[in-house]
Design a protein around this motif. Structure first.
Motif, mmCIF file in Angstrom:
data_model
loop_
_atom_site.group_PDB
_atom_site.id
_atom_site.type_symbol
_atom_site.label_atom_id
_atom_site.label_comp_id
_atom_site.label_asym_id
_atom_site.label_seq_id
_atom_site.Cartn_x
_atom_site.Cartn_y
_atom_site.Cartn_z
ATOM 1 N N LYS A 1 14.595 -1.025 -20.250
ATOM 2 C CA LYS A 1 15.267 0.344 -20.187
ATOM 3 C C LYS A 1 15.999 0.139 -18.919
ATOM 4 N N GLN A 2 15.385 -0.115 -17.760
ATOM 5 C CA GLN A 2 16.233 0.050 -16.618
ATOM 6 C C GLN A 2 17.095 -1.259 -16.365
ATOM 7 N N ASN A 3 17.077 -2.358 -16.749
ATOM 8 C CA ASN A 3 17.860 -3.481 -16.543
ATOM 9 C C ASN A 3 18.623 -4.098 -17.764
ATOM 10 N N HIS A 4 18.269 -3.656 -18.994
ATOM 11 C CA HIS A 4 18.907 -4.215 -20.126
ATOM 12 C C HIS A 4 19.237 -3.102 -21.294
ATOM 13 N N ALA A 5 19.774 -2.155 -20.872
ATOM 14 C CA ALA A 5 19.889 -1.145 -21.660
ATOM 15 C C ALA A 5 20.718 -1.225 -22.882
ATOM 16 N N ASN A 6 21.472 -2.278 -22.912
ATOM 17 C CA ASN A 6 22.078 -2.489 -24.348
ATOM 18 C C ASN A 6 21.161 -2.729 -25.444
ATOM 19 N N LEU A 7 20.079 -3.476 -25.074
ATOM 20 C CA LEU A 7 18.728 -3.512 -25.907
ATOM 21 C C LEU A 7 18.257 -2.298 -26.545
ATOM 22 N N VAL A 8 18.167 -1.333 -25.780
ATOM 23 C CA VAL A 8 17.638 -0.101 -26.191
ATOM 24 C C VAL A 8 18.551 0.888 -27.025
ATOM 25 N N THR A 9 19.997 0.672 -26.605
ATOM 26 C CA THR A 9 20.941 1.272 -27.589
ATOM 27 C C THR A 9 21.234 0.571 -28.854
ATOM 28 N N TYR A 10 20.915 -0.721 -28.729
ATOM 29 C CA TYR A 10 20.915 -1.442 -30.003
ATOM 30 C C TYR A 10 19.745 -0.922 -30.855
ATOM 31 N N PHE A 11 18.817 -1.021 -30.422
ATOM 32 C CA PHE A 11 17.622 -0.604 -31.016
ATOM 33 C C PHE A 11 17.629 0.926 -31.565
ATOM 34 N N GLN A 12 18.223 1.714 -30.930
ATOM 35 C CA GLN A 12 18.463 3.144 -31.371
ATOM 36 C C GLN A 12 19.499 3.004 -32.589
ATOM 37 N N ARG A 13 20.380 2.139 -32.357
ATOM 38 C CA ARG A 13 21.486 2.182 -33.614
ATOM 39 C C ARG A 13 21.000 1.475 -34.669
ATOM 40 N N MET A 14 20.195 0.528 -34.642
ATOM 41 C CA MET A 14 19.526 0.144 -35.826
ATOM 42 C C MET A 14 18.815 1.027 -36.422
ATOM 43 N N LYS A 15 17.979 1.723 -35.762
ATOM 44 C CA LYS A 15 16.839 2.613 -36.252
ATOM 45 C C LYS A 15 17.501 3.719 -37.001
ATOM 46 N N SER A 16 18.504 4.122 -36.342
ATOM 47 C CA SER A 16 19.494 5.269 -37.301
ATOM 48 C C SER A 16 20.033 4.850 -38.378
ATOM 49 N N SER A 17 20.607 3.803 -38.237
ATOM 50 C CA SER A 17 21.188 3.147 -39.653
ATOM 51 C C SER A 17 20.130 2.625 -40.600
ATOM 52 N N TYR A 18 19.191 1.942 -40.234
ATOM 53 C CA TYR A 18 18.293 1.409 -41.110
ATOM 54 C C TYR A 18 16.900 2.315 -41.481
ATOM 55 N N TRP A 19 16.581 3.049 -40.516
ATOM 56 C CA TRP A 19 15.153 3.715 -40.494
ATOM 57 C C TRP A 19 15.441 5.231 -40.300
ATOM 58 N N PRO A 20 16.333 5.814 -41.312
ATOM 59 C CA PRO A 20 16.345 7.227 -40.913
ATOM 60 C C PRO A 20 14.943 8.049 -41.413
ATOM 61 N N ASP A 21 14.068 7.325 -42.114
ATOM 62 C CA ASP A 21 12.769 8.013 -42.472
ATOM 63 C C ASP A 21 11.742 7.559 -41.612
ATOM 64 N N TRP A 22 12.049 7.078 -40.295
ATOM 65 C CA TRP A 22 11.335 6.763 -39.261
ATOM 66 C C TRP A 22 10.017 7.417 -39.284
ATOM 67 N N ASP A 23 10.268 8.642 -38.930
ATOM 68 C CA ASP A 23 9.266 9.898 -38.669
ATOM 69 C C ASP A 23 8.249 10.036 -39.697
ATOM 70 N N THR A 24 8.601 9.660 -41.137
ATOM 71 C CA THR A 24 7.749 10.020 -42.177
ATOM 72 C C THR A 24 6.806 8.880 -42.525
ATOM 73 N N LEU A 25 6.981 7.767 -41.581
ATOM 74 C CA LEU A 25 6.192 6.526 -41.719
ATOM 75 C C LEU A 25 5.424 6.007 -40.592
ATOM 76 N N ILE A 26 5.317 7.270 -39.508
ATOM 77 C CA ILE A 26 4.567 6.793 -38.502
ATOM 78 C C ILE A 26 3.300 8.090 -38.415
ATOM 79 N N THR A 27 2.100 7.455 -38.383
ATOM 80 C CA THR A 27 0.861 8.423 -38.343
ATOM 81 C C THR A 27 0.928 9.250 -37.334
ATOM 82 N N ALA A 28 1.509 9.317 -36.261
ATOM 83 C CA ALA A 28 1.585 10.264 -35.295
ATOM 84 C C ALA A 28 2.353 11.534 -35.525
#
Lengths: 286, 301
Positions: free
Chosen positions: B252-279
């Motif tokens: 997060k501190q040194n390679h924030a582009n990976l975090v941004t990329y992860f968020q982008r992929m998650k939004s695009s392909y896992w919009p139902d993420w919250d319905t698939l995690i037991t927490a």
């Protein structure tokens, strides 16, 4: 009917306890191995390794990787064939001005930092990233495919016999390596699957080597006309297939489908290993 | 002491062996009974670990496979019963009565069957680079993450909430998993390094990924490729499962582009993420034919 022989639990308990004590002692001894820091020559790497290979300087690609790096970077070194494992139970390992280091990659990184070497200094940020990725592929994937082939699929083990490995050494090594490849993952694949995966790794090396985007000058090596760290890794792994898997399917794939990789290996050998024939057991023209 | 002609030690061994046999047979029978009916031309994805606490899968490899299915809009359903493949690997798939195990083999199989190729826009050199990074992620970085999570005692507090067992059960689970990781990585080689040396190796891997990604939308350019499935799966492990570790902080501190990329992929392909995690309070069990997120996802695209 099971006969009722009274078995005292005491001998069983003593045996189990003895085995456990032995295992603990061996583990403690391995973790705290004392390596003789002998009077050492200043500014010279003492490269600890095993015996010569029959057709390439070593049967271990990591020994070849580190030694090739020392030649590419023109670092003075002396070979110590003491057949001892390093502090982490691995070989090669090295000593440098009293410092003991194990693992070929960590040794290379230490020497680059310590001696301020410019082996990869000319690479751009992106090129270094690509270099890291190919080094990881060669050392952490292609290596295991080769290991699985030589220990689980190749029944003849010609090169080990040519290197005078005894029956016990072959049997024990085969058992340990087959277990390692199964744990790693490649050992669970069939022979056909292994060949396809090997082909894909070679294809990646070959296509990148043949490409011109990352080229500076003529494309002799992975990043132009200067050998870099990744060349030491890729050359050492492919050399095991080229020289130590004779008449095998992986070698046939390499020679028939990826001739530029064969030329590349010969180029590395000719340019950085003028003493090749002095470091192998059986001299050939190939 | 003798009972029915057998010593007490013999009885202990016989009873123990009988219990093990009964347990194994029961498990096999139960799993056979739980075999899901799956329609033709729908991929059945077998997950061993089920849905995760904060990530749809505890392992990056099912995440890789499911992300591929989502990017390619391939109809699929999930089986969380924990059946292992014939090779003893997971995840694995069944497609029209054919079983394939190993996430990469599954992808290769589906590419041929469905005529899809996420790498079709890449040059030969780009394909070579993508393969090299695939191996960096799966054969090196993955093991470094496992060692940090399970062999660095500083991370025990992070493991407790996501452990399937609590109390004394957690310590047994932790001992077993730590021992398995140590054994696997010892043979691999990376496990022979200290936790600190592994940390150095992992930093180099994360840096390489970040440097190659740069500011691109996807790892290889403007369109998603196969490597994005792998990278996303591993980043879900690194950034979410390993949240609170130094690995996550470093990224997060040194390679924030990976975090941004992860968020982008998650939004695009896992919009139902919250319905698939037991927490999550909105968690829905997507086991079986009555609810499979693949088609739900397709209908909403």
């Amino acid at each position: 009917m099971i006969s009722g022989t009274l078995v005292s639990p005491l001998p069983v308990f003593v045996t189990i306890l003895s085995i456990l004590v032995l295992l603990v002692v061996l583990k403690f001894r391995r973790s705290n191995g004392r390596y003789p820091i002998r009077p050492f020559p200043r500014d010279m790497v003492l490269l600890h390794q095993c015996g010569k290979g029959p057709h390439a300087p070593s049967l271990s690609p990591f020994i070849m990787k580190l030694e090739t790096f020392l030649k590419v970077a023109q670092i003075p070194y002396q070979i110590v064939r003491d057949y001892k494992m390093g502090p982490k139970g691995k070989v090669p390992w090295m000593e440098y001005n009293g410092m003991v280091l194990c693992d070929s990659q960590l040794c290379m990184e230490y020497l680059i930092a310590e001696l301020n070497l410019d082996v990869d200094a000319h690479l751009s940020t992106k090129e270094r990233a690509v270099s890291t990725s190919f080094q990881r592929m060669a050392d952490e994937h292609t290596y295991w495919l080769m290991v699985h082939w030589r220990w689980a699929i190749d029944k003849d083990k010609i090169c080990f016999k040519e290197a005078n490995w005894g029956i016990m050494a072959l049997a024990v090594s085969a058992f340990l390596q087959k277990r390692a490849t199964k744990t790693q993952g490649v050992g669970r694949h069939s022979k056909t699957e292994i060949l396809n995966i090997i082909r894909r790794d070679f294809e990646a090396f070959s296509n990148f080597l043949a490409s011109y985007t990352f080229c500076k000058g003529t494309k002799k090596y992975f990043f132009g006309d200067r050998a870099t760290c990744v060349d030491c890794s890729v050359f050492s792994q492919i050399s095991q297939v080229l020289w130590h898997l004779p008449n095998s399917e992986p070698q046939n794939i390499l020679k028939n489908e990826f001739p530029n990789l064969v030329e590349y290996c010969h180029r590395m050998k000719d340019n950085f290993w003028p003493d090749w024939n002095e470091n192998i057991l059986i001299s050939t023209d190939s | 002491m003798y009972v029915a002609g057998m010593s007490s030690w013999t009885w202990v061994c016989v009873m123990g062996g009988a219990l093990v046999c009964v347990g194994v047979v029961t498990r096999i029978v139960c799993r056979q009974r739980r075999r899901l009916p799956v329609p033709r031309d729908v991929v059945l994805v077998h997950h061993f670990f089920g849905r995760g606490w904060k990530v749809p899968s505890k392992s990056p490899f099912p995440m890789k496979l499911e992300t591929f299915l989502r990017i390619t809009k391939t109809p699929y359903m999930n089986d969380h019963s924990g059946r292992m493949s014939a090779k003893g690997k997971t995840p694995w798939i069944e497609y029209n009565d054919t079983q394939v195990s190993d996430s990469q083999f599954c992808i290769e199989f589906l590419k041929k069957k469905k005529g899809i190729d996420l790498n079709r826009g890449l040059s030969e050199q780009q394909k070579a680079i993508a393969r090299a990074f695939l191996k960096l992620i799966e054969e090196n970085l993955y093991w470094a993450l496992c060692i940090e999570l399970f062999c660095n005692e500083a991370n025990i507090p992070l493991l407790k909430p996501m452990s399937p067992l609590k109390g004394l059960g957690f310590w047994l689970y932790y001992w077993f998993v730590k021992r398995s990781i140590k054994s696997a990585t010892w043979g691999h080689g990376i496990g022979r390094h200290s936790v600190e040396d592994v940390w150095t190796i992992a930093q180099a891997d994360i840096q390489a990924l970040s440097q190659y990604l740069g500011q691109k939308k996807y790892f290889m350019g403007e369109e998603p490729a196969e490597i994005d499935c792998t990278l996303f799966g591993m980043l879900s492990f690194l950034l979410v499962t390993m949240q609170g570790t130094r690995y996550e902080s470093f990224t997060k501190q040194n390679h924030a582009n990976l975090v941004t990329y992860f968020q982008r992929m998650k939004s695009s392909y896992w919009p139902d993420w919250d319905t698939l995690i037991t927490a999550s309070e909105s968690f829905q069990n997507d086991q079986g034919p009555t609810h499979y997120s693949g088609l739900s996802f397709i209908l909403t695209c």
